[in-house]
Design an enzyme around this catalytic site. Sequence first.
Site, PDB file in Angstrom:
ATOM      1  N   ASN A   1       1.376   3.389  -2.314  1.00  0.00           N
ATOM      2  CA  ASN A   1       1.146   4.612  -3.346  1.00  0.00           C
ATOM      3  C   ASN A   1       0.223   5.430  -2.665  1.00  0.00           C
ATOM      4  O   ASN A   1      -0.092   6.533  -3.390  1.00  0.00           O
ATOM      5  CB  ASN A   1       0.297   3.880  -4.606  1.00  0.00           C
ATOM      6  CG  ASN A   1      -0.833   3.029  -3.994  1.00  0.00           C
ATOM      7  OD1 ASN A   1      -0.821   2.202  -3.516  1.00  0.00           O
ATOM      8  ND2 ASN A   1      -2.150   4.001  -4.260  1.00  0.00           N
TER       9      ASN A   1
ATOM     10  N   TYR B   1     -13.607  -3.503  10.906  1.00  0.00           N
ATOM     11  CA  TYR B   1     -12.170  -2.752  10.415  1.00  0.00           C
ATOM     12  C   TYR B   1     -11.202  -2.889  11.828  1.00  0.00           C
ATOM     13  O   TYR B   1     -10.018  -3.556  11.644  1.00  0.00           O
ATOM     14  CB  TYR B   1     -12.323  -1.420  10.212  1.00  0.00           C
ATOM     15  CG  TYR B   1     -11.037  -0.773   9.870  1.00  0.00           C
ATOM     16  CD1 TYR B   1     -10.211  -0.901   8.896  1.00  0.00           C
ATOM     17  CD2 TYR B   1     -10.431   0.176  10.731  1.00  0.00           C
ATOM     18  CE1 TYR B   1      -9.122  -0.439   8.502  1.00  0.00           C
ATOM     19  CE2 TYR B   1      -9.268   0.885  10.846  1.00  0.00           C
ATOM     20  CZ  TYR B   1      -8.515   0.442   9.575  1.00  0.00           C
ATOM     21  OH  TYR B   1      -7.245   0.994   9.439  1.00  0.00           O
TER      22      TYR B   1
ATOM     23  N   GLY C   1      -1.487   7.660   1.322  1.00  0.00           N
ATOM     24  CA  GLY C   1      -1.757   7.459   2.493  1.00  0.00           C
ATOM     25  C   GLY C   1      -0.507   7.389   3.399  1.00  0.00           C
ATOM     26  O   GLY C   1       0.487   7.821   3.078  1.00  0.00           O
ATOM     27  N   ILE C   2      -0.734   6.670   4.471  1.00  0.00           N
ATOM     28  CA  ILE C   2       0.541   6.465   5.586  1.00  0.00           C
ATOM     29  C   ILE C   2       1.687   5.820   4.747  1.00  0.00           C
ATOM     30  O   ILE C   2       2.936   5.925   4.891  1.00  0.00           O
ATOM     31  CB  ILE C   2      -0.004   5.718   6.582  1.00  0.00           C
ATOM     32  CG1 ILE C   2      -0.566   6.642   7.547  1.00  0.00           C
ATOM     33  CG2 ILE C   2       1.320   5.171   7.380  1.00  0.00           C
ATOM     34  CD1 ILE C   2      -1.256   5.932   8.970  1.00  0.00           C
ATOM     35  N   GLY C   3       0.993   4.803   3.821  1.00  0.00           N
ATOM     36  CA  GLY C   3       2.235   3.838   3.152  1.00  0.00           C
ATOM     37  C   GLY C   3       3.010   4.711   2.161  1.00  0.00           C
ATOM     38  O   GLY C   3       4.283   4.700   2.242  1.00  0.00           O
TER      39      GLY C   3
ATOM     40  N   GLY D   1       0.896  -1.248  -0.009  1.00  0.00           N
ATOM     41  CA  GLY D   1       0.225   0.160   0.074  1.00  0.00           C
ATOM     42  C   GLY D   1       0.943   1.282   0.019  1.00  0.00           C
ATOM     43  O   GLY D   1       0.470   2.153   0.547  1.00  0.00           O
TER      44      GLY D   1
ATOM     45  N   SER E   1      -3.530  -0.519  14.582  1.00  0.00           N
ATOM     46  CA  SER E   1      -4.472   0.754  14.336  1.00  0.00           C
ATOM     47  C   SER E   1      -4.759   1.205  15.832  1.00  0.00           C
ATOM     48  O   SER E   1      -5.000   0.319  16.944  1.00  0.00           O
ATOM     49  CB  SER E   1      -5.809   0.504  13.473  1.00  0.00           C
ATOM     50  OG  SER E   1      -6.457   1.527  13.888  1.00  0.00           O
TER      51      SER E   1
END
Length: 334
Positions: free
Chosen positions: A47, A199, A49-51, A45, A174
């Site tokens: 690409n 989630y 957000g946090i990634g 991931g 999280s």
Amino acid sequence: MPSATSANSATSGSSTFHVSSGSHALPWNVQRLPRADGSVFLVTGGNAGIGYFIAEQLSATGATVVLGSRNPAKAEAAMASIRARIAGARVRAVRLDLADLSSLRSAAESLGVERLDAVIHNAGVALADPPRRQTGYGHELMFGTNHLGHFALTRWLMPLLSAAPAARVVTMGSFAAKSERLDLDDLQSGKDYRPKRSYGRSKLAQMYFGVELDRRLRAVGSTMASVVVHPGGALDSLTPSRPPIHVRTAGARLSAAPAALLVQGKHAGAWPAVRAMLDPAVCGGQLWGPRVFGLRGEPRREVIWNHLADASVAARLWDTSCALTGVDPVANLG
């Protein structure tokens, strides 16, 4: 990765990973990361957000950073952004769809490297509204992607991780998981589906996996370490712009200003993961998060949450995950 007691240099083929002598004794500075030339990191991931910010920050260390992404166009945009900000950035991408378990072996093989020094299991799906959705394998989408996908991917990355002298598997949990508990008889929310809760439980399952993985690595005498991190409270409105990946308007910045007292942007949410991948003082089995109430600030080690320390729950989750994915990440170690 370097040892906690001395500078370390490791050679695999033509690549050499080196952290300069004495760097481990300095206070950790999120703005001045140690060099990691020759190392290879995978960011799932990576690409957005946090990634994305994990990948950007790691790229500044001289490492080769591989973005795992479902969307090639978004991966290209992320790589262009990193290259525009970091001269000489060694960044590339592989196609990675964690919901498609049958594709993960070939995704790992497509990395085309001799070893992998660290992976950050960061990619995730978060659904805001019903109805409940499933992967092609019949798994609830968030549990199937966030937990089972990374669980299975670890199995196929093991040969590359084992080829590194002291690789790290870093799992992004999280803060939302702190208030959740797993229902081992309904891991996929088939009886009572609530998106927000499902989630949080999928992220809690990831965190159990990270802790249990380290126990099993220790049991077989592996030099690999598994570390669990979480980003605290990370909001888009407090995240610096990286067009076209993320654009923050002046209005959003002003409206979010009060929240900055309690939470932070996604660039700062990346800090615990980056430290867990780079800092020789970080050890397997640890939990790292933001310094201020676990919600914002520079990364620090946290006490493992009480429910996360329950080894019997972790072991049952592991066995169920093996049955659901058809693989065991540590089966061929030892």
